[in-house]
Design a protein around this motif. Structure first.
Motif, PDB file in Angstrom:
ATOM      1  N   ALA A  55       0.811  -1.220   0.000  1.00 43.08           N
ATOM      2  CA  ALA A  55       0.000   0.000   0.000  1.00 43.08           C
ATOM      3  C   ALA A  55       0.843   1.269   0.000  1.00 43.08           C
ATOM      4  O   ALA A  55       0.486   2.253  -0.645  1.00 43.08           O
ATOM      5  N   THR A  56       1.970   1.251   0.705  1.00 47.07           N
ATOM      6  CA  THR A  56       2.753   2.473   0.871  1.00 47.07           C
ATOM      7  C   THR A  56       4.151   2.369   0.273  1.00 47.07           C
ATOM      8  O   THR A  56       5.049   3.120   0.653  1.00 47.07           O
ATOM      9  N   ASP A  57       4.338   1.450  -0.663  1.00 46.08           N
ATOM     10  CA  ASP A  57       5.651   1.311  -1.294  1.00 46.08           C
ATOM     11  C   ASP A  57       5.462   0.670  -2.653  1.00 46.08           C
ATOM     12  O   ASP A  57       4.339   0.367  -3.069  1.00 46.08           O
ATOM     13  N   ARG A  58       6.575   0.452  -3.359  1.00 51.59           N
ATOM     14  CA  ARG A  58       6.491  -0.145  -4.687  1.00 51.59           C
ATOM     15  C   ARG A  58       5.983  -1.574  -4.600  1.00 51.59           C
ATOM     16  O   ARG A  58       6.190  -2.274  -3.598  1.00 51.59           O
ATOM     17  N   ASP A  59       5.309  -2.019  -5.654  1.00 52.38           N
ATOM     18  CA  ASP A  59       4.781  -3.373  -5.698  1.00 52.38           C
ATOM     19  C   ASP A  59       5.873  -4.364  -6.097  1.00 52.38           C
ATOM     20  O   ASP A  59       6.955  -3.995  -6.544  1.00 52.38           O
ATOM     21  N   GLU A  60       5.517  -5.664  -5.944  1.00 48.97           N
ATOM     22  CA  GLU A  60       6.458  -6.729  -6.275  1.00 48.97           C
ATOM     23  C   GLU A  60       5.789  -7.744  -7.199  1.00 48.97           C
ATOM     24  O   GLU A  60       4.617  -8.066  -7.020  1.00 48.97           O
ATOM     25  N   LEU A  61       6.553  -8.241  -8.158  1.00 47.13           N
ATOM     26  CA  LEU A  61       6.094  -9.282  -9.069  1.00 47.13           C
ATOM     27  C   LEU A  61       7.252 -10.237  -9.295  1.00 47.13           C
ATOM     28  O   LEU A  61       8.337  -9.817  -9.713  1.00 47.13           O
ATOM     29  N   TYR A  62       7.027 -11.532  -9.018  1.00 51.13           N
ATOM     30  CA  TYR A  62       8.090 -12.521  -9.147  1.00 51.13           C
ATOM     31  C   TYR A  62       7.649 -13.663 -10.054  1.00 51.13           C
ATOM     32  O   TYR A  62       6.520 -14.148  -9.960  1.00 51.13           O
ATOM     33  N   ASP A  63       8.556 -14.072 -10.912  1.00 53.46           N
ATOM     34  CA  ASP A  63       8.366 -15.247 -11.757  1.00 53.46           C
ATOM     35  C   ASP A  63       8.955 -16.429 -11.004  1.00 53.46           C
ATOM     36  O   ASP A  63      10.173 -16.636 -10.990  1.00 53.46           O
ATOM     37  N   LEU A  64       8.110 -17.214 -10.341  1.00 51.01           N
ATOM     38  CA  LEU A  64       8.583 -18.296  -9.488  1.00 51.01           C
ATOM     39  C   LEU A  64       9.186 -19.444 -10.276  1.00 51.01           C
ATOM     40  O   LEU A  64       9.917 -20.262  -9.706  1.00 51.01           O
ATOM     41  N   LEU A  65       8.900 -19.500 -11.561  1.00 54.64           N
ATOM     42  CA  LEU A  65       9.491 -20.548 -12.391  1.00 54.64           C
ATOM     43  C   LEU A  65      10.948 -20.229 -12.704  1.00 54.64           C
ATOM     44  O   LEU A  65      11.842 -21.066 -12.522  1.00 54.64           O
ATOM     45  N   ASP A  66      11.205 -19.010 -13.148  1.00 55.30           N
ATOM     46  CA  ASP A  66      12.565 -18.610 -13.505  1.00 55.30           C
ATOM     47  C   ASP A  66      13.364 -18.071 -12.326  1.00 55.30           C
ATOM     48  O   ASP A  66      14.600 -18.044 -12.369  1.00 55.30           O
ATOM     49  N   ASP A  67      12.678 -17.652 -11.283  1.00 53.58           N
ATOM     50  CA  ASP A  67      13.338 -16.987 -10.151  1.00 53.58           C
ATOM     51  C   ASP A  67      12.737 -17.481  -8.836  1.00 53.58           C
ATOM     52  O   ASP A  67      12.090 -16.731  -8.110  1.00 53.58           O
ATOM     53  N   PRO A  68      12.940 -18.772  -8.492  1.00 56.39           N
ATOM     54  CA  PRO A  68      12.313 -19.315  -7.280  1.00 56.39           C
ATOM     55  C   PRO A  68      12.802 -18.659  -5.993  1.00 56.39           C
ATOM     56  O   PRO A  68      12.102 -18.710  -4.977  1.00 56.39           O
ATOM     57  N   ALA A  69      13.983 -18.028  -6.015  1.00 57.70           N
ATOM     58  CA  ALA A  69      14.486 -17.339  -4.819  1.00 57.70           C
ATOM     59  C   ALA A  69      13.899 -15.940  -4.672  1.00 57.70           C
ATOM     60  O   ALA A  69      14.184 -15.249  -3.692  1.00 57.70           O
ATOM     61  N   GLU A  70      13.108 -15.499  -5.659  1.00 60.20           N
ATOM     62  CA  GLU A  70      12.425 -14.199  -5.617  1.00 60.20           C
ATOM     63  C   GLU A  70      13.421 -13.048  -5.420  1.00 60.20           C
ATOM     64  O   GLU A  70      13.264 -12.197  -4.562  1.00 60.20           O
ATOM     65  N   LEU A  71      14.429 -13.030  -6.258  1.00 62.18           N
ATOM     66  CA  LEU A  71      15.450 -11.990  -6.183  1.00 62.18           C
ATOM     67  C   LEU A  71      15.190 -10.835  -7.141  1.00 62.18           C
ATOM     68  O   LEU A  71      15.655  -9.718  -6.914  1.00 62.18           O
ATOM     69  N   VAL A  72      14.459 -11.101  -8.231  1.00 60.98           N
ATOM     70  CA  VAL A  72      14.256 -10.080  -9.268  1.00 60.98           C
ATOM     71  C   VAL A  72      12.801  -9.620  -9.256  1.00 60.98           C
ATOM     72  O   VAL A  72      11.886 -10.376  -9.592  1.00 60.98           O
ATOM     73  N   ASN A  73      12.597  -8.388  -8.855  1.00 59.85           N
ATOM     74  CA  ASN A  73      11.255  -7.800  -8.857  1.00 59.85           C
ATOM     75  C   ASN A  73      10.947  -7.305 -10.266  1.00 59.85           C
ATOM     76  O   ASN A  73      11.553  -6.362 -10.752  1.00 59.85           O
ATOM     77  N   ARG A  74       9.958  -7.913 -10.897  1.00 61.55           N
ATOM     78  CA  ARG A  74       9.654  -7.588 -12.288  1.00 61.55           C
ATOM     79  C   ARG A  74       8.473  -6.627 -12.427  1.00 61.55           C
ATOM     80  O   ARG A  74       7.989  -6.390 -13.523  1.00 61.55           O
ATOM     81  N   ALA A  75       8.022  -6.063 -11.316  1.00 59.02           N
ATOM     82  CA  ALA A  75       6.839  -5.198 -11.376  1.00 59.02           C
ATOM     83  C   ALA A  75       7.034  -3.998 -12.288  1.00 59.02           C
ATOM     84  O   ALA A  75       6.083  -3.525 -12.910  1.00 59.02           O
ATOM     85  N   ALA A  76       8.255  -3.504 -12.380  1.00 56.06           N
ATOM     86  CA  ALA A  76       8.511  -2.325 -13.211  1.00 56.06           C
ATOM     87  C   ALA A  76       9.035  -2.689 -14.595  1.00 56.06           C
ATOM     88  O   ALA A  76       9.355  -1.802 -15.387  1.00 56.06           O
ATOM     89  N   HIS A  77       9.117  -3.985 -14.914  1.00 57.92           N
ATOM     90  CA  HIS A  77       9.614  -4.404 -16.220  1.00 57.92           C
ATOM     91  C   HIS A  77       8.502  -4.269 -17.261  1.00 57.92           C
ATOM     92  O   HIS A  77       7.390  -4.775 -17.074  1.00 57.92           O
ATOM     93  N   GLY A  78       8.794  -3.622 -18.335  1.00 60.21           N
ATOM     94  CA  GLY A  78       7.787  -3.396 -19.363  1.00 60.21           C
ATOM     95  C   GLY A  78       7.184  -4.666 -19.919  1.00 60.21           C
ATOM     96  O   GLY A  78       5.988  -4.720 -20.227  1.00 60.21           O
ATOM     97  N   ASP A  79       7.992  -5.729 -20.040  1.00 63.27           N
ATOM     98  CA  ASP A  79       7.483  -6.964 -20.634  1.00 63.27           C
ATOM     99  C   ASP A  79       6.560  -7.728 -19.690  1.00 63.27           C
ATOM    100  O   ASP A  79       5.955  -8.729 -20.082  1.00 63.27           O
ATOM    101  N   ALA A  80       6.445  -7.269 -18.451  1.00 56.48           N
ATOM    102  CA  ALA A  80       5.572  -7.945 -17.494  1.00 56.48           C
ATOM    103  C   ALA A  80       4.284  -7.169 -17.233  1.00 56.48           C
ATOM    104  O   ALA A  80       3.496  -7.542 -16.371  1.00 56.48           O
ATOM    105  N   ARG A  81       4.054  -6.106 -17.974  1.00 56.11           N
ATOM    106  CA  ARG A  81       2.923  -5.230 -17.681  1.00 56.11           C
ATOM    107  C   ARG A  81       1.581  -5.957 -17.824  1.00 56.11           C
ATOM    108  O   ARG A  81       0.653  -5.731 -17.037  1.00 56.11           O
ATOM    109  N   GLU A  82       1.474  -6.842 -18.814  1.00 54.55           N
ATOM    110  CA  GLU A  82       0.200  -7.540 -19.022  1.00 54.55           C
ATOM    111  C   GLU A  82      -0.108  -8.491 -17.875  1.00 54.55           C
ATOM    112  O   GLU A  82      -1.236  -8.507 -17.359  1.00 54.55           O
ATOM    113  N   ILE A  83       0.884  -9.291 -17.466  1.00 57.07           N
ATOM    114  CA  ILE A  83       0.637 -10.216 -16.351  1.00 57.07           C
ATOM    115  C   ILE A  83       0.408  -9.435 -15.067  1.00 57.07           C
ATOM    116  O   ILE A  83      -0.407  -9.817 -14.224  1.00 57.07           O
ATOM    117  N   LEU A  84       1.084  -8.294 -14.917  1.00 60.76           N
ATOM    118  CA  LEU A  84       0.887  -7.455 -13.739  1.00 60.76           C
ATOM    119  C   LEU A  84      -0.558  -6.960 -13.684  1.00 60.76           C
ATOM    120  O   LEU A  84      -1.204  -7.005 -12.621  1.00 60.76           O
TER     121      LEU A  84
END
Length: 319
Positions: free
Chosen positions: A257-286
């Motif tokens: 609510a009060t900070d940036r959102d998070e989006l993780y691809d658990l298949l490619d990134d099971p450790a959840e290290l890369v936040n893809r919420a701001a990645h343009g190619d993830a906008r549709e799934i977001l």
């Protein structure tokens, strides 16, 4: 105050709080065995392995810290992550900790889990000795996980990482559930177990229950598959840091609510290290995940389902 980790030199495993709790469960089992044919329900809620992890020997020395590899998520650099996560390291005074600092604590944590396991073993052995094991369902689960160095963090707060929201669920049902079977069903155990217990007891599931009974899954029968799981968090330690989460088999979206959102691809990134919420190619799934999350918030009458939040989620107007 009480240390968070360490060895308790003053007691033996038999004198631990876990052994005390298991002893009470065994006493309840013996009482149940004295009334053959009568149904019973026994629930044990030990606080362990929650902090503090101060354990007696030999469990305190059971794991060699030098041989413990770092968690996969220990490579966390907090890039594009909510500010509060890196702030936790500063608040706890661990911003410069390496795995060498963490591994002794992880060893104590694993030692306490093994102490808990030994006491569960005492209970199941008594269940067998009393002749109750063939007609008793045993369920093991917990309320949440623990970071314990995962993402370089302590405890469980203001994150929705798998370390915290994905928990064990083990069921022993002699003659019905096949031992060793692993299911990949998406389960929300806090509501699904209530419906499961009703069915196990031969009772109707109340209409107000939202969970799905796990009995068909345990029997190996066809059943409808849940497509996602959802969770919410209302803040602790640093005040109100509100979160909501939706997780499918591949994707996890966290609305902060009060900070940036998070989006993780658990298949490619099971450790959840890369936040893809701001990645343009993830906008549709977001956008898809945000709509699904809002649907749930509306269904459960979430008090934060207001006009400003709806604009964030339904119009994709959120960082």
């Amino acid at each position: 105050g009480i240390p968070f980790y360490g060895c308790d030199e003053s007691i033996s495993p038999e004198q631990s709080r876990l052994a005390w709790g298991a002893g009470h469960v065994i006493g309840a089992l013996r009482q149940a065995a004295s009334s053959p044919g009568e149904p019973f329900l026994i629930r044990w809620d030990p606080s362990e392995p929650h902090l503090p992890n101060v354990v007696p020997r030999p469990f305190a020395d059971m794991y060699d810290q030098a041989r413990l590899p770092p968690w996969p998520s220990f490579a966390e650099d907090f890039r594009d992550k909510p500010y509060i996560q890196s702030q936790q390291l500063r608040s706890w005074g661990i911003a410069d900790w390496t795995w060498k600092d963490w591994s002794p604590l992880v060893a104590q944590y694993l030692g306490e889990i093994s102490l808990l396991d030994s006491q569960v073993g005492r209970i199941t052995a008594e269940l067998q000795r009393l002749g109750l094991d063939r007609n008793t369902v045993v369920i093991y689960t917990c309320d949440h996980g623990d970071l314990c160095g995962g993402h370089r963090m302590f405890d469980k707060h203001y994150v929705m990482y798998e370390d915290v929201v994905r928990v064990p669920l083990i069921v022993r049902w002699p003659g019905v559930a096949t031992p060793g079977t692993v299911l990949d069903d998406l389960v929300i155990h806090t509501i699904d177990l209530a419906a499961t217990l009703c069915e196990l007891a031969g009772k109707d599931v109340p209409e107000s229950f939202q969970g799905t009974s796990l009995v068909p899954a345990l029997r190996g029968q066809p059943r409808p598959q849940r497509q996602d799981v959802l969770a919410m968090y209302h803040g602790n330690q640093f005040g109100l840091f509100t979160q909501r989460m939706v997780r499918t088999r591949r994707w996890k979206y966290v609305w902060n609510a009060t900070d940036r959102d998070e989006l993780y691809d658990l298949l490619d990134d099971p450790a959840e290290l890369v936040n893809r919420a701001a990645h343009g190619d993830a906008r549709e799934i977001l956008a898809t995940m945000r709509r699904r999350l809002h649907q749930w918030m509306a269904d459960v009458k979430d008090p934060l389902d207001n006009g400003w939040i709806r604009r964030q989620l339904l119009e994709n107007q959120k960082l």
